[in-house]
Design an enzyme around this catalytic site. Sequence first.
Site, PDB file in Angstrom:
ATOM      1  N   ASP A   1     -11.128  -0.402  -7.514  1.00 29.73           N
ATOM      2  CA  ASP A   1     -10.719  -1.807  -7.494  1.00 29.73           C
ATOM      3  C   ASP A   1     -11.911  -2.640  -7.937  1.00 29.73           C
ATOM      4  O   ASP A   1     -12.976  -2.600  -7.303  1.00 29.73           O
ATOM      5  CB  ASP A   1     -10.268  -2.217  -6.093  1.00 29.73           C
ATOM      6  CG  ASP A   1      -8.945  -1.588  -5.700  1.00 29.73           C
ATOM      7  OD1 ASP A   1      -8.258  -1.073  -6.598  1.00 29.73           O
ATOM      8  OD2 ASP A   1      -8.613  -1.612  -4.500  1.00 29.73           O
TER       9      ASP A   1
ATOM     10  N   HIS B   1      -6.955  -3.155 -10.186  1.00 25.48           N
ATOM     11  CA  HIS B   1      -6.892  -1.700 -10.037  1.00 25.48           C
ATOM     12  C   HIS B   1      -6.928  -1.016 -11.410  1.00 25.48           C
ATOM     13  O   HIS B   1      -5.986  -1.113 -12.191  1.00 25.48           O
ATOM     14  CB  HIS B   1      -5.609  -1.311  -9.291  1.00 25.48           C
ATOM     15  CG  HIS B   1      -5.500   0.157  -9.006  1.00 25.48           C
ATOM     16  ND1 HIS B   1      -5.581   0.677  -7.725  1.00 25.48           N
ATOM     17  CD2 HIS B   1      -5.325   1.220  -9.819  1.00 25.48           C
ATOM     18  CE1 HIS B   1      -5.437   1.993  -7.770  1.00 25.48           C
ATOM     19  NE2 HIS B   1      -5.288   2.336  -9.053  1.00 25.48           N
TER      20      HIS B   1
ATOM     21  N   ALA C   1       0.846  -1.198   0.000  1.00 24.30           N
ATOM     22  CA  ALA C   1       0.000   0.000   0.000  1.00 24.30           C
ATOM     23  C   ALA C   1       0.881   1.247   0.000  1.00 24.30           C
ATOM     24  O   ALA C   1       2.051   1.205   0.386  1.00 24.30           O
ATOM     25  CB  ALA C   1      -0.925  -0.001   1.211  1.00 24.30           C
ATOM     26  N   LEU C   2       0.291   2.348  -0.427  1.00 22.58           N
ATOM     27  CA  LEU C   2       0.975   3.631  -0.436  1.00 22.58           C
ATOM     28  C   LEU C   2       0.494   4.478   0.732  1.00 22.58           C
ATOM     29  O   LEU C   2      -0.644   4.338   1.190  1.00 22.58           O
ATOM     30  CB  LEU C   2       0.699   4.362  -1.758  1.00 22.58           C
ATOM     31  CG  LEU C   2       1.410   3.783  -2.984  1.00 22.58           C
ATOM     32  CD1 LEU C   2       0.795   4.327  -4.260  1.00 22.58           C
ATOM     33  CD2 LEU C   2       2.901   4.111  -2.931  1.00 22.58           C
TER      34      LEU C   2
ATOM     35  N   SER D   1      -1.800   7.737  -2.808  1.00 19.77           N
ATOM     36  CA  SER D   1      -2.535   6.664  -3.475  1.00 19.77           C
ATOM     37  C   SER D   1      -3.514   7.248  -4.487  1.00 19.77           C
ATOM     38  O   SER D   1      -4.146   8.285  -4.229  1.00 19.77           O
ATOM     39  CB  SER D   1      -3.305   5.830  -2.449  1.00 19.77           C
ATOM     40  OG  SER D   1      -4.226   4.959  -3.086  1.00 19.77           O
TER      41      SER D   1
ATOM     42  N   GLU E   1      -1.426  -5.555  -9.950  1.00 19.80           N
ATOM     43  CA  GLU E   1      -2.768  -5.477  -9.373  1.00 19.80           C
ATOM     44  C   GLU E   1      -3.793  -5.588 -10.503  1.00 19.80           C
ATOM     45  O   GLU E   1      -4.167  -4.575 -11.115  1.00 19.80           O
ATOM     46  CB  GLU E   1      -2.958  -4.170  -8.595  1.00 19.80           C
ATOM     47  CG  GLU E   1      -2.092  -4.069  -7.350  1.00 19.80           C
ATOM     48  CD  GLU E   1      -2.462  -2.872  -6.479  1.00 19.80           C
ATOM     49  OE1 GLU E   1      -3.352  -2.089  -6.877  1.00 19.80           O
ATOM     50  OE2 GLU E   1      -1.853  -2.716  -5.398  1.00 19.80           O
TER      51      GLU E   1
ATOM     52  N   HIS F   1      -6.300   6.134  -5.055  1.00 24.40           N
ATOM     53  CA  HIS F   1      -7.637   6.085  -4.456  1.00 24.40           C
ATOM     54  C   HIS F   1      -7.977   7.398  -3.755  1.00 24.40           C
ATOM     55  O   HIS F   1      -9.157   7.746  -3.621  1.00 24.40           O
ATOM     56  CB  HIS F   1      -7.736   4.920  -3.477  1.00 24.40           C
ATOM     57  CG  HIS F   1      -7.824   3.581  -4.149  1.00 24.40           C
ATOM     58  ND1 HIS F   1      -8.986   3.098  -4.712  1.00 24.40           N
ATOM     59  CD2 HIS F   1      -6.894   2.614  -4.366  1.00 24.40           C
ATOM     60  CE1 HIS F   1      -8.780   1.905  -5.231  1.00 24.40           C
ATOM     61  NE2 HIS F   1      -7.507   1.579  -5.038  1.00 24.40           N
TER      62      HIS F   1
END
Length: 299
Positions: A175, A221, A160-161, A166, A218, A168
């Site tokens: 996702d 994503h 994860a960032l 991110s 991913e 997001h």
Amino acid sequence: MKKWIICLMLLVLLGYGVSKFKAEIVRTPEDSDSRPRVEDVEPINDPASDSSQGAKSMTIDVTKEMIYQGDLLLVNKDHPVPKGLHPEKEAVSLIKNPEFIDGFGVLDNQVLLSPRLAERFATMVKAAGEEGINHFLISSGYRDEEKQDELYRQMGSKLALPAGYSEHNLGLSLDIGSSQAEMNVAPEGRWLKENAWKYGFILRYPDDKTAITGIQFEPWHFRYVGLPHSAIIHENGFVLEQYLDYLKEQQSVSITVQGQKYHVFYYPVSKDRTIEVPAQGSYEISGNNMDGVIVTVRE
């Protein structure tokens, strides 16, 4: 008298011979018909002279703030979400707003998307459904920094960032899963990998670009960038980092997608300025979150 006439004739003949000899010297091989004529040489196309040649163009005022707005913003470990953006103002819970759920499932009431992104996703899902691919499930959309920080602490930097870095947090990513199988083997995952670009979406973290993105593969994503950018990225096998570098290098790119012609231009921006775009039509502007703006003209 006769001698004088004979001498005169000899002088005339001698002058004619000398003039003929001179003419033969002047007509060298370089002056023969084999030498290219001026009208046979193609003129050099100087882009700076387009306006003087009557080429269509338009003038656009841009500000430095535009670098940090739009659908093409690069967000990664080196470029955080711009502080001036407020994607949380547009994000809504899909569960609480079921009118935006059309042809796909939603994991829980924490899945947030902007209505604009939800509509674009629904259009793509409808096209997949016409081919019998209809088990899509959204597990995550927009996340605020608090949620991202919680996820980062739980999963660590390898998965994860940190908050603010991110996609997001930007509100342009989601996702996507399948209710039938994992996305790397599900029909939904395969369909998206081949067709998402037609609807403005890209697979953001493919398995062969981890050295560039810094993120592991991913298959779930996807990021919205819009057309024609998704088409150019797909056609060239780019990720977003490569595409933005490509635009800076090329300065302008033209492409026809599904019968529609687009012109894409990159302009560096260090202060408020006026730019002249050598094309006409409807246009959109997006910053790259680094040093310039991308103008996309649709004829």
